[in-house]
Design a protein around this motif. Structure first.
Motif, PDB file in Angstrom:
ATOM      1  N   ALA A  61     -11.255 -12.364   4.819  1.00 19.83           N
ATOM      2  CA  ALA A  61     -12.285 -11.662   5.582  1.00 19.83           C
ATOM      3  C   ALA A  61     -11.756 -10.413   6.281  1.00 19.83           C
ATOM      4  O   ALA A  61     -12.522  -9.535   6.646  1.00 19.83           O
ATOM      5  CB  ALA A  61     -12.891 -12.607   6.616  1.00 19.83           C
ATOM      6  N   ASN A  62     -10.445 -10.338   6.460  1.00 20.78           N
ATOM      7  CA  ASN A  62      -9.861  -9.184   7.141  1.00 20.78           C
ATOM      8  C   ASN A  62      -8.746  -8.610   6.272  1.00 20.78           C
ATOM      9  O   ASN A  62      -7.555  -8.784   6.552  1.00 20.78           O
ATOM     10  CB  ASN A  62      -9.330  -9.598   8.514  1.00 20.78           C
ATOM     11  N   ILE A  72      -7.448  -5.751   5.735  1.00 21.98           N
ATOM     12  CA  ILE A  72      -6.483  -4.791   6.288  1.00 21.98           C
ATOM     13  C   ILE A  72      -5.345  -5.535   6.985  1.00 21.98           C
ATOM     14  O   ILE A  72      -4.165  -5.262   6.762  1.00 21.98           O
ATOM     15  CB  ILE A  72      -7.192  -3.796   7.229  1.00 21.98           C
ATOM     16  N   GLU A  73      -5.707  -6.508   7.786  1.00 21.52           N
ATOM     17  CA  GLU A  73      -4.686  -7.318   8.441  1.00 21.52           C
ATOM     18  C   GLU A  73      -3.833  -8.043   7.396  1.00 21.52           C
ATOM     19  O   GLU A  73      -2.606  -8.125   7.523  1.00 21.52           O
ATOM     20  CB  GLU A  73      -5.367  -8.334   9.367  1.00 21.52           C
ATOM     21  N   ASP A  93      -4.681   0.826   9.221  1.00 21.52           N
ATOM     22  CA  ASP A  93      -5.029  -0.009  10.369  1.00 21.52           C
ATOM     23  C   ASP A  93      -5.519   0.851  11.540  1.00 21.52           C
ATOM     24  O   ASP A  93      -6.562   0.585  12.124  1.00 21.52           O
ATOM     25  CB  ASP A  93      -3.807  -0.846  10.782  1.00 21.52           C
TER      26      ASP A  93
END
Ligand code: HEM
Lengths: 318, 185
Positions: free
Chosen positions: B22-23, B25-26, B84
């Motif tokens: 779901a994230n 980039i992280e 980020d």
């Protein structure tokens, strides 16, 4: 104290059909007319992890309280979770919590109340009309989502146990059960997870006792069968899978504030002006978006809750 | 040595197929950091492998491993700057001056820069083997700083950073016999 205005933005509530329609559309593409007919029926559990699944809850009214923003997809909301009882990776709870036994479930409400009692989950589900509330959800780690919770104001439950005049705080305790919650085997946090609210925060109309998500019962990884949601606070303030509420006179020691007192305060109010020591809280990444967006004071709920903190140093409100 | 690019290929594949969660980039940020540490550790294996086990073929891989580790570290940093934080220089400069977890990460990256620059035969000749070797001991400083960076980033569970700390400590320990032998000569 800020007055609750039920008609605030409630009239703009996004109908359930908005997010159901997308699925209908996909099905139309996939299976034509048969698919379209089938999508009129409630989706059976496990039909696909992209779609909301689980038992449908009877929702009496809907309040859209996220400024008209689109809810974060079900899949993201149910696969990206901080629930250390099931592991520290955000994907762990979705993988490891599915076996959590949520029936029978009893909530003990005790302490400074006239009518201490243990309440079964079935009774809680019928205690007050269920509402869908679309809230922003801001994690202390600087990511956020928009979630259509289902539940009712926590005050509905607290009123029924009649807090005494000495009840200044409410303490929430998560289930302690190493057999079911493998994360509790390692002592990364002090178990059981304990959170707390001031009584006026707990009684605020925004504070939700959530039992569902996207019109369905709450999935285990999101804190089934019942959890607290305080949308103006960082996510860690919302205890999950609650088995006990204690009303007390002294400010309780809460899990994260104990673990790292310089990083997590008791209030945990969303405050873009107070950084976490390791990152700025001025911006956040809404799941699904590329650019970070500005974080709002009280997560955008200042009108409803800022009055609770009149006279308190805003720098302490984190 | 195309194997060393597999983590990047995997990131690309997962990005294309929704495998980053779901994230994303992280997820990419963390994966690049993780593989920096792994490849940095691998770069420290050849020398003790020769000293202790008499296996000398990994020596040939030392340079490419070291340079690749630097490449991952740089990618991890550039991803932080360009994706980020999306070139939000105000936040970035505040991060790099105020947040110990990022300051030590940055220091680790800075330690690797002279090592990458002097990784060529030309630089080895210019510096002379002794001085070159002394300079390249900086890699332990980089590794230590990187582990601290990792440990400070973690919220509650220190298992993975501790594991890396143990690996680097063992790799350092494994060099002691070689040093003793060299000193006796
Ligand atoms: C040799 C240098 C470095 C190494 C080995 C390294 C390694 C790591 C590791 C292992 C992680 C955690 C991965 C995880 O939790 O799964 C991490 C996270 C992170 N690193 Fe680095 N790092 C280095 C340099 C830097 C630099 C120079 C920056 C930026 C200034 C940086 C920024 C970050 C950030 C922002 C995260 C957290 C990502 C997130 O949670 O979203 N790192 N790094």
């Amino acid at each position: 104290m800020a007055r609750w205005k039920p008609d605030l933005r409630g009239s703009e509530a996004t109908p359930e059909e908005t997010w159901l329609r997308r699925r209908d559309f996909l099905r139309l593409g996939a299976a034509g007319a048969i698919g379209a007919a089938a999508s009129a029926l409630p989706l059976p559990a496990g039909a696909g992890e992209d779609d909301p699944s689980g038992e449908v809850l009877p929702v009496a009214r809907k309040l859209e309280m996220a400024g008209g923003e689109k809810p974060t997809p079900w899949k993201s909301v149910t696969t990206y979770n901080n629930f250390y009882e099931f592991g520290t990776d955000k994907a762990d709870p979705a993988k490891r919590a599915s076996g959590l036994r949520v029936r029978p479930w009893t909530l003990a409400v005790e302490g400074e109340v006239k009518k201490a009692r243990a309440i079964g989950i079935e009774e809680i589900l019928k205690m007050a009309p269920l509402e869908e509330r679309i809230y922003r959800f801001r994690c202390v780690e600087a990511w956020s989502m928009v979630v259509p919770w289902v539940g009712f104001p926590l005050s509905e439950l607290l009123k029924r146990v009649e807090p005494t005049s000495r009840a200044k705080y409410v303490v929430f305790e998560t289930l302690l059960d190493k057999a079911q919650m493998p994360g509790q085997a390692s002592r990364i946090l002090e178990w059981p997870y304990t959170e707390g609210l001031r009584i006026d925060e707990a009684m605020n109309p925004l504070t939700l006792l959530a039992v569902g998500l996207y019109g369905r019962v709450l999935p285990p990884q999101n804190g089934a069968p019942l959890r607290v949601i305080t949308p103006w606070k960082y996510g860690f303030k919302g205890a999950k899978s609650i088995v006990r509420m204690r009303l007390v006179e002294e400010q309780p020691r809460t899990t994260w504030a104990l673990m790292a007192p310089t990083e997590y305060g008791f209030y945990g109010n969303v405050n873009p002006a107070v950084d976490h020591p390791r990152w700025s809280q001025a911006k956040e990444r809404r799941l699904g978006e590329f650019f970070r967006r500005d974080t709002l004071p009280f997560n955008g709920y200042a009108a409803e809750v800022a009055g609770l903190y009149a006279g308190l140093d805003p720098r302490k409100l984190y | 040595m195309a194997v060393l690019l597999l983590p990047v290929v995997k990131i690309g594949w997962d990005a294309a197929t929704g495998g980053l969660g779901a994230n994303p980039i992280e997820a990419v940020q963390n994966r690049l950091g993780f593989w920096t540490l792994v490849i940095l550790a691998l770069a420290l294996v050849p020398t003790p492998a020769k000293d202790l086990l008499g296996v000398s073929w990994p020596q040939r891989l030392r340079r490419i491993l070291g340079v690749t580790a630097f490449g991952y570290a740089l990618a991890h940093f550039l991803f932080y700057v360009g994706v980020d934080k999306f070139f939000d220089w105000q936040t970035i400069s505040r991060d790099l001056t105020r947040r110990p977890f990022l300051m030590v990460g940055f220091a680790a990256l800075l330690c690797l820069v002279p090592l990458a620059v002097t990784s060529t035969d030309g630089w080895l000749l210019r510096l002379g083997y002794r001085r070159w070797k002394l300079l390249h001991r900086l890699v332990y400083v980089a590794a230590a700083l990187a582990v601290v960076h990792f440990a400070w980033r973690v919220k509650a569970d220190p298992t993975r950073p501790l594991l890396f700390a143990a690996v680097f400590a063992l790799l350092l320990l494994a060099r002691v016999p070689g040093w003793i032998r060299a000193a006796r000569r």
